[in-house]
Design a protein around this motif. Structure first.
Motif, PDB file in Angstrom:
ATOM      1  N   PHE A  87      16.515  45.088  50.300  1.00 16.15           N
ATOM      2  CA  PHE A  87      16.628  45.702  48.981  1.00 16.15           C
ATOM      3  C   PHE A  87      18.010  46.261  48.673  1.00 16.15           C
ATOM      4  O   PHE A  87      18.239  46.733  47.565  1.00 16.15           O
ATOM      5  N   VAL A  88      18.920  46.232  49.639  1.00 16.33           N
ATOM      6  CA  VAL A  88      20.292  46.684  49.394  1.00 16.33           C
ATOM      7  C   VAL A  88      21.274  45.544  49.656  1.00 16.33           C
ATOM      8  O   VAL A  88      22.012  45.110  48.774  1.00 16.33           O
ATOM      9  N   SER A  89      21.274  45.046  50.883  1.00 15.37           N
ATOM     10  CA  SER A  89      22.241  44.009  51.254  1.00 15.37           C
ATOM     11  C   SER A  89      22.019  42.713  50.482  1.00 15.37           C
ATOM     12  O   SER A  89      22.978  42.078  50.030  1.00 15.37           O
ATOM     13  N   ASN A  90      20.756  42.322  50.298  1.00 14.10           N
ATOM     14  CA  ASN A  90      20.469  41.053  49.636  1.00 14.10           C
ATOM     15  C   ASN A  90      20.922  41.025  48.178  1.00 14.10           C
ATOM     16  O   ASN A  90      21.687  40.135  47.771  1.00 14.10           O
ATOM     17  N   PRO A  91      20.494  41.960  47.317  1.00 11.34           N
ATOM     18  CA  PRO A  91      20.917  41.878  45.902  1.00 11.34           C
ATOM     19  C   PRO A  91      22.399  42.140  45.691  1.00 11.34           C
ATOM     20  O   PRO A  91      22.951  41.741  44.668  1.00 11.34           O
ATOM     21  N   LEU A  92      23.063  42.813  46.633  1.00  7.48           N
ATOM     22  CA  LEU A  92      24.489  43.099  46.481  1.00  7.48           C
ATOM     23  C   LEU A  92      25.365  42.074  47.194  1.00  7.48           C
ATOM     24  O   LEU A  92      26.579  42.257  47.290  1.00  7.48           O
ATOM     25  N   SER A  93      24.760  41.003  47.690  1.00  9.70           N
ATOM     26  CA  SER A  93      25.536  40.008  48.439  1.00  9.70           C
ATOM     27  C   SER A  93      26.390  39.125  47.545  1.00  9.70           C
ATOM     28  O   SER A  93      27.440  38.635  47.957  1.00  9.70           O
ATOM     29  N   GLY A  94      25.935  38.870  46.304  1.00 15.66           N
ATOM     30  CA  GLY A  94      26.669  37.968  45.424  1.00 15.66           C
ATOM     31  C   GLY A  94      26.592  36.511  45.853  1.00 15.66           C
ATOM     32  O   GLY A  94      27.459  35.710  45.483  1.00 15.66           O
ATOM     33  N   LEU A  95      25.564  36.155  46.619  1.00 11.50           N
ATOM     34  CA  LEU A  95      25.462  34.773  47.095  1.00 11.50           C
ATOM     35  C   LEU A  95      25.318  33.779  45.958  1.00 11.50           C
ATOM     36  O   LEU A  95      25.836  32.670  46.011  1.00 11.50           O
ATOM     37  N   ALA A  96      24.620  34.151  44.916  1.00 16.85           N
ATOM     38  CA  ALA A  96      24.379  33.216  43.820  1.00 16.85           C
ATOM     39  C   ALA A  96      25.580  33.068  42.906  1.00 16.85           C
ATOM     40  O   ALA A  96      25.812  31.991  42.346  1.00 16.85           O
ATOM     41  N   THR A  97      26.366  34.126  42.741  1.00  7.86           N
ATOM     42  CA  THR A  97      27.423  34.120  41.731  1.00  7.86           C
ATOM     43  C   THR A  97      28.825  34.339  42.281  1.00  7.86           C
ATOM     44  O   THR A  97      29.799  34.078  41.577  1.00  7.86           O
ATOM     45  N   GLY A  98      28.938  34.791  43.529  1.00  4.56           N
ATOM     46  CA  GLY A  98      30.224  35.285  43.998  1.00  4.56           C
ATOM     47  C   GLY A  98      30.280  36.792  43.765  1.00  4.56           C
ATOM     48  O   GLY A  98      29.856  37.282  42.720  1.00  4.56           O
ATOM     49  N   TRP A  99      30.803  37.544  44.744  1.00  2.00           N
ATOM     50  CA  TRP A  99      30.674  38.995  44.689  1.00  2.00           C
ATOM     51  C   TRP A  99      31.510  39.616  43.570  1.00  2.00           C
ATOM     52  O   TRP A  99      31.205  40.718  43.097  1.00  2.00           O
ATOM     53  N   GLN A 100      32.563  38.921  43.082  1.00  2.00           N
ATOM     54  CA  GLN A 100      33.373  39.500  41.996  1.00  2.00           C
ATOM     55  C   GLN A 100      32.593  39.614  40.689  1.00  2.00           C
ATOM     56  O   GLN A 100      32.999  40.351  39.791  1.00  2.00           O
TER      57      GLN A 100
END
Length: 371
Positions: free
Chosen positions: A290-303
């Motif tokens: 619930f923290v690391s997964n949604p803030l990973s930016g895997l789908a869009t890139g973290w920027q």
């Protein structure tokens, strides 16, 4: 045969304290909705607040047109880009290929007119290429409009304005170059985005199962976690690259990133469980899922994530693994940044927690035996 005394018999059949049951029911009734809301916010807040803001963009242009182009960018996309001026077109492409920028613009001028090259990298994240492609179209339209406006200011008639517009379009070409394209088998890039679930689940499931099966063997748990991570990473890399063709790049580098990511999650959960007991599972699950997964930016890139949150996500296992995997898949390993060190740090912290918990539990067991 010893008969139960009335006191013992009544004690064995005494129901639980009604007040304690009421408190438990009240805590569950109020607590579970709070947890559900926090889960929703963890996934929804980054998505809603994400978008194009202060994205790093490399620019190479003659001094005479730099200010004009920066003004055009501010007009076309206010607040979207953080522009860095570099020496030439090679430097622009290099910045994008090394993941120092999400894209770039190169402007050159010769006798035939002005040429604009917009450099993109689809592998950096799905939103960036679309954003820069639209920007290329906008810049071309703005340049033509400026030429027509200048002719209008000089009192040109309709025929002259049409001629000016045609000449402006002919003298200026805008091309889009993708230096890190997605694969033909996965043109939308969903393969890399789908890694998050097996990464998190693989690490969490192995941590929980090993802690339950090998309760008295902490270091066997650690060895088991490493073995599962290596085999799981190998399987996922093989499916993504050789079966679906979803990613390119070094297979070994992809395998290494997946294995380290799974190991970082698994060993962290094992260490938390050894130190905190079953509460460690809950803490680890919240942190990873619930923290690391949604803030990973895997789908869009973290920027693309809200300012600050994307950077924070890169310090967590899923975000660091995602950066490693994106670099391995599309950029020949360039632009990994601190991701190898972040994953290593989580693995070391997990092992340290495991050692601390094993030491404390061993001392407690000895003390209990002596008493």
């Amino acid at each position: 045969m010893t008969a139960l005394t009335p006191t013992a018999a009544s004690a064995s059949n005494t129901p639980s304290d009604p007040r304690r049951s009421t408190r438990g029911l009240l805590l569950a009734t109020l607590g579970i909705p709070v947890v559900i809301i926090l889960m929703l916010l963890a996934f929804l807040a980054p998505s809603i607040n994400s978008g194009a803001q202060d994205l790093p963009l490399a620019l190479s242009a003659p001094q005479a047109v730099q200010d004009q182009l920066l003004t055009q960018l501010d007009t076309a996309a206010p607040g979207v880009f953080d522009v860095t001026v570099v020496a030439d077109g090679e430097a622009v492409a290099g910045a994008v290929e090394n993941r120092e920028a999400i894209g770039g613009i190169t402007i050159t001028a010769d006798e035939s007119g002005q040429q604009i090259e917009v450099v993109t990298a689809s592998g950096a994240g799905s939103p960036y290429a679309a954003l820069l492609t639209n920007l290329a179209t906008t810049l071309e339209a703005q340049s033509d409009a400026q030429a027509v406006a200048a002719a209008q200011a000089q009192g040109a008639d309709a025929a002259t304005l049409l001629q000016v517009q045609q000449e402006a379009s002919a003298s200026q070409t805008v091309t889009v170059t993708d230096v890190a394209p997605l694969t033909e088998a996965d043109p939308s890039g969903v393969g890399l985005s789908a890694i998050a679930l097996p990464l998190v689940f693989g690490g969490m499931a192995s941590g929980v199962i090993l802690s339950l099966v090998l309760r008295t063997s902490p270091w066997r748990r650690a060895l088991g976690a490493v073995a599962i991570a290596a085999l799981g990473g190998l399987c996922v890399a093989a499916v993504l690259q050789t079966w679906f063709g979803a990613v390119d790049g070094s297979f070994l580098l992809l395998w290494a990133g997946l294995s380290l990511g799974i190991a970082a999650i698994s060993l962290t959960l094992i260490g938390l469980q050894e130190t905190l007991g079953y509460a460690g599972f809950g803490l680890g699950a919240v942190l990873m899922l619930f923290v690391s997964n949604p803030l990973s930016g895997l789908a869009t890139g973290w920027q693309w994530l809200p300012s600050g949150w994307g950077t924070f996500g890169q310090l967590l296992p899923v975000g660091a693994a995602g950066t490693w995997l994106r670099s391995a898949a599309y950029f020949d390993g360039a632009g990994m940044g601190a991701s190898p060190w972040v994953l290593t740090a989580w693995i070391v912290c997990g092992l340290a927690l495991l050692a601390l918990g094993a030491y404390v539990n061993a001392r407690r067991s000895r003390r209990d035996r002596m008493s």
